[in-house]
Write a protein that holds these residues in place. Sequence first.
Motif, PDB file in Angstrom:
ATOM      1  N   LEU A  70       0.840  -1.192   0.000  1.00 58.15           N
ATOM      2  CA  LEU A  70       0.000   0.000   0.000  1.00 58.15           C
ATOM      3  C   LEU A  70       0.877   1.245   0.000  1.00 58.15           C
ATOM      4  O   LEU A  70       2.014   1.223   0.479  1.00 58.15           O
ATOM      5  N   ASN A  71       0.348   2.321  -0.563  1.00 63.54           N
ATOM      6  CA  ASN A  71       1.011   3.593  -0.354  1.00 63.54           C
ATOM      7  C   ASN A  71       0.436   4.249   0.897  1.00 63.54           C
ATOM      8  O   ASN A  71      -0.537   3.777   1.478  1.00 63.54           O
ATOM      9  N   LEU A  72       1.036   5.340   1.323  1.00 63.63           N
ATOM     10  CA  LEU A  72       0.667   5.951   2.593  1.00 63.63           C
ATOM     11  C   LEU A  72      -0.774   6.466   2.572  1.00 63.63           C
ATOM     12  O   LEU A  72      -1.494   6.358   3.584  1.00 63.63           O
ATOM     13  N   ALA A  73      -1.208   7.001   1.453  1.00 65.66           N
ATOM     14  CA  ALA A  73      -2.581   7.494   1.359  1.00 65.66           C
ATOM     15  C   ALA A  73      -3.592   6.354   1.469  1.00 65.66           C
ATOM     16  O   ALA A  73      -4.615   6.482   2.155  1.00 65.66           O
ATOM     17  N   GLU A  74      -3.310   5.235   0.799  1.00 71.87           N
ATOM     18  CA  GLU A  74      -4.205   4.081   0.889  1.00 71.87           C
ATOM     19  C   GLU A  74      -4.266   3.535   2.307  1.00 71.87           C
ATOM     20  O   GLU A  74      -5.333   3.144   2.790  1.00 71.87           O
ATOM     21  N   ALA A  75      -3.123   3.504   2.975  1.00 66.86           N
ATOM     22  CA  ALA A  75      -3.098   3.002   4.352  1.00 66.86           C
ATOM     23  C   ALA A  75      -3.907   3.910   5.278  1.00 66.86           C
ATOM     24  O   ALA A  75      -4.620   3.420   6.167  1.00 66.86           O
ATOM     25  N   CYS A  76      -3.800   5.228   5.074  1.00 68.50           N
ATOM     26  CA  CYS A  76      -4.587   6.158   5.891  1.00 68.50           C
ATOM     27  C   CYS A  76      -6.083   5.945   5.647  1.00 68.50           C
ATOM     28  O   CYS A  76      -6.888   5.975   6.595  1.00 68.50           O
ATOM     29  N   ARG A  77      -6.462   5.709   4.401  1.00 64.32           N
ATOM     30  CA  ARG A  77      -7.879   5.509   4.090  1.00 64.32           C
ATOM     31  C   ARG A  77      -8.409   4.221   4.710  1.00 64.32           C
ATOM     32  O   ARG A  77      -9.540   4.168   5.200  1.00 64.32           O
ATOM     33  N   LEU A  78      -7.580   3.186   4.742  1.00 65.70           N
ATOM     34  CA  LEU A  78      -8.039   1.891   5.239  1.00 65.70           C
ATOM     35  C   LEU A  78      -8.050   1.805   6.758  1.00 65.70           C
ATOM     36  O   LEU A  78      -8.921   1.147   7.345  1.00 65.70           O
ATOM     37  N   HIS A  79      -7.107   2.461   7.414  1.00 66.90           N
ATOM     38  CA  HIS A  79      -6.903   2.196   8.841  1.00 66.90           C
ATOM     39  C   HIS A  79      -7.249   3.372   9.747  1.00 66.90           C
ATOM     40  O   HIS A  79      -7.202   3.219  10.973  1.00 66.90           O
ATOM     41  N   PRO A  81      -9.979   6.437  11.064  1.00 66.55           N
ATOM     42  CA  PRO A  81     -11.409   6.785  11.033  1.00 66.55           C
ATOM     43  C   PRO A  81     -11.662   7.983  10.135  1.00 66.55           C
ATOM     44  O   PRO A  81     -10.749   8.758   9.827  1.00 66.55           O
ATOM     45  N   ARG A  82     -12.908   8.137   9.723  1.00 63.43           N
ATOM     46  CA  ARG A  82     -13.272   9.186   8.784  1.00 63.43           C
ATOM     47  C   ARG A  82     -12.946  10.584   9.324  1.00 63.43           C
ATOM     48  O   ARG A  82     -12.518  11.466   8.570  1.00 63.43           O
ATOM     49  N   ARG A  83     -13.130  10.786  10.623  1.00 63.51           N
ATOM     50  CA  ARG A  83     -12.870  12.103  11.207  1.00 63.51           C
ATOM     51  C   ARG A  83     -11.387  12.485  11.121  1.00 63.51           C
ATOM     52  O   ARG A  83     -11.038  13.659  11.228  1.00 63.51           O
ATOM     53  N   SER A  84     -10.513  11.485  10.944  1.00 67.06           N
ATOM     54  CA  SER A  84      -9.089  11.762  10.757  1.00 67.06           C
ATOM     55  C   SER A  84      -8.710  11.824   9.286  1.00 67.06           C
ATOM     56  O   SER A  84      -7.803  12.578   8.908  1.00 67.06           O
ATOM     57  N   ARG A  85      -9.382  11.041   8.443  1.00 64.32           N
ATOM     58  CA  ARG A  85      -9.028  10.993   7.025  1.00 64.32           C
ATOM     59  C   ARG A  85      -9.299  12.327   6.333  1.00 64.32           C
ATOM     60  O   ARG A  85      -8.478  12.795   5.525  1.00 64.32           O
ATOM     61  N   ILE A  86     -10.452  12.924   6.616  1.00 66.00           N
ATOM     62  CA  ILE A  86     -10.818  14.164   5.928  1.00 66.00           C
ATOM     63  C   ILE A  86      -9.834  15.297   6.220  1.00 66.00           C
ATOM     64  O   ILE A  86      -9.342  15.951   5.284  1.00 66.00           O
ATOM     65  N   PRO A  87      -9.496  15.569   7.485  1.00 66.58           N
ATOM     66  CA  PRO A  87      -8.482  16.615   7.726  1.00 66.58           C
ATOM     67  C   PRO A  87      -7.137  16.317   7.084  1.00 66.58           C
ATOM     68  O   PRO A  87      -6.469  17.217   6.571  1.00 66.58           O
ATOM     69  N   LEU A  88      -6.731  15.035   7.103  1.00 68.48           N
ATOM     70  CA  LEU A  88      -5.464  14.686   6.461  1.00 68.48           C
ATOM     71  C   LEU A  88      -5.508  14.950   4.963  1.00 68.48           C
ATOM     72  O   LEU A  88      -4.534  15.440   4.372  1.00 68.48           O
ATOM     73  N   TRP A  89      -6.640  14.631   4.334  1.00 67.27           N
ATOM     74  CA  TRP A  89      -6.778  14.881   2.905  1.00 67.27           C
ATOM     75  C   TRP A  89      -6.719  16.376   2.601  1.00 67.27           C
ATOM     76  O   TRP A  89      -6.039  16.804   1.666  1.00 67.27           O
ATOM     77  N   LEU A  90      -7.423  17.184   3.414  1.00 69.10           N
ATOM     78  CA  LEU A  90      -7.416  18.633   3.195  1.00 69.10           C
ATOM     79  C   LEU A  90      -6.017  19.210   3.396  1.00 69.10           C
ATOM     80  O   LEU A  90      -5.566  20.061   2.608  1.00 69.10           O
ATOM     81  N   LEU A  91      -5.323  18.736   4.428  1.00 67.48           N
ATOM     82  CA  LEU A  91      -3.958  19.208   4.652  1.00 67.48           C
ATOM     83  C   LEU A  91      -3.039  18.803   3.499  1.00 67.48           C
ATOM     84  O   LEU A  91      -2.148  19.569   3.104  1.00 67.48           O
ATOM     85  N   ALA A  92      -3.232  17.606   2.958  1.00 65.26           N
ATOM     86  CA  ALA A  92      -2.424  17.160   1.826  1.00 65.26           C
ATOM     87  C   ALA A  92      -2.666  18.044   0.604  1.00 65.26           C
ATOM     88  O   ALA A  92      -1.720  18.414  -0.110  1.00 65.26           O
ATOM     89  N   GLU A  93      -3.932  18.400   0.355  1.00 64.09           N
ATOM     90  CA  GLU A  93      -4.235  19.271  -0.779  1.00 64.09           C
ATOM     91  C   GLU A  93      -3.598  20.648  -0.612  1.00 64.09           C
ATOM     92  O   GLU A  93      -3.033  21.207  -1.553  1.00 64.09           O
ATOM     93  N   VAL A  94      -3.696  21.201   0.599  1.00 61.98           N
ATOM     94  CA  VAL A  94      -3.074  22.495   0.864  1.00 61.98           C
ATOM     95  C   VAL A  94      -1.563  22.413   0.696  1.00 61.98           C
ATOM     96  O   VAL A  94      -0.923  23.313   0.127  1.00 61.98           O
ATOM     97  N   GLY A  95      -0.978  21.318   1.185  1.00 64.31           N
ATOM     98  CA  GLY A  95       0.459  21.139   1.031  1.00 64.31           C
ATOM     99  C   GLY A  95       0.888  21.034  -0.419  1.00 64.31           C
ATOM    100  O   GLY A  95       1.916  21.580  -0.820  1.00 64.31           O
TER     101      GLY A  95
END
Length: 225
Positions: A70-79, A81-95
């Motif tokens: 898996l890549n890191l993004a896939e691992a975050c999505r699988l493992h 919770p949703r309340r953590s995935r969404i902020p991580l995704w938004l931070l990744a987009e901003v980055g």
Amino acid sequence: MRSQRLSWLLRIAGPAYLVAVGYMDPGNWATDLAAGSRYGYALLWVVALSSAMAMLLQSLCCRFGLATGLNLAEACRLHLPRRSRIPLWLLAEVGIVACDLAELVGSAIALQLLLRLPLVWGVVLTGFDTLLVLVLQQQGLRRLEALIIALVALVGACFAVELLLVQPDWSQVAAGLLPRGGFLQDSHQLYLASGILGATVMPHNLYLHTGLRAPRKITPWPGLT
């Protein structure tokens, strides 16, 4: 046999060169130049420790990708919770936006310094180059890796020439590699040290490294089988 071994080496080294490009960005150079122009070699130990930290994290990401598939993004999505995935995704987009903006503006400034090209045309040309890289990626990952290796080799040659021209005092360079605590008392020096750390250890490179293991199969060294 020689061509087979060269192909094997490129297959192994290709991902490393793709990751290495992430450390050749204008933000990294700008912070290092700012620190060197004001404090000389005093913050060179911060550069060394930041680079060691980055190499450790990149090695862990490579092992993670090989072990899990898996890549890191896939691992975050699988493992996660949703309340953590969404902020991580938004931070990744901003980055991504912040990083691309720095690369775009930095390349435009470089073209202006080298060719006296207006900044607007430099931004347009840099964006066009990015599209060409995306097109080349569609032709196969090996061709993209070959281009990146050539560009990294060119940058390395430029660094070698600069070292010959500058002729640094290697005794002061060695002294600058020793950690010092005085930077905690100088707010500007502490600010530059934080900038060096942030420009060296970059999360997007960690995501990239975990995803580069998927499209390749590692075979034994030619001649051993």
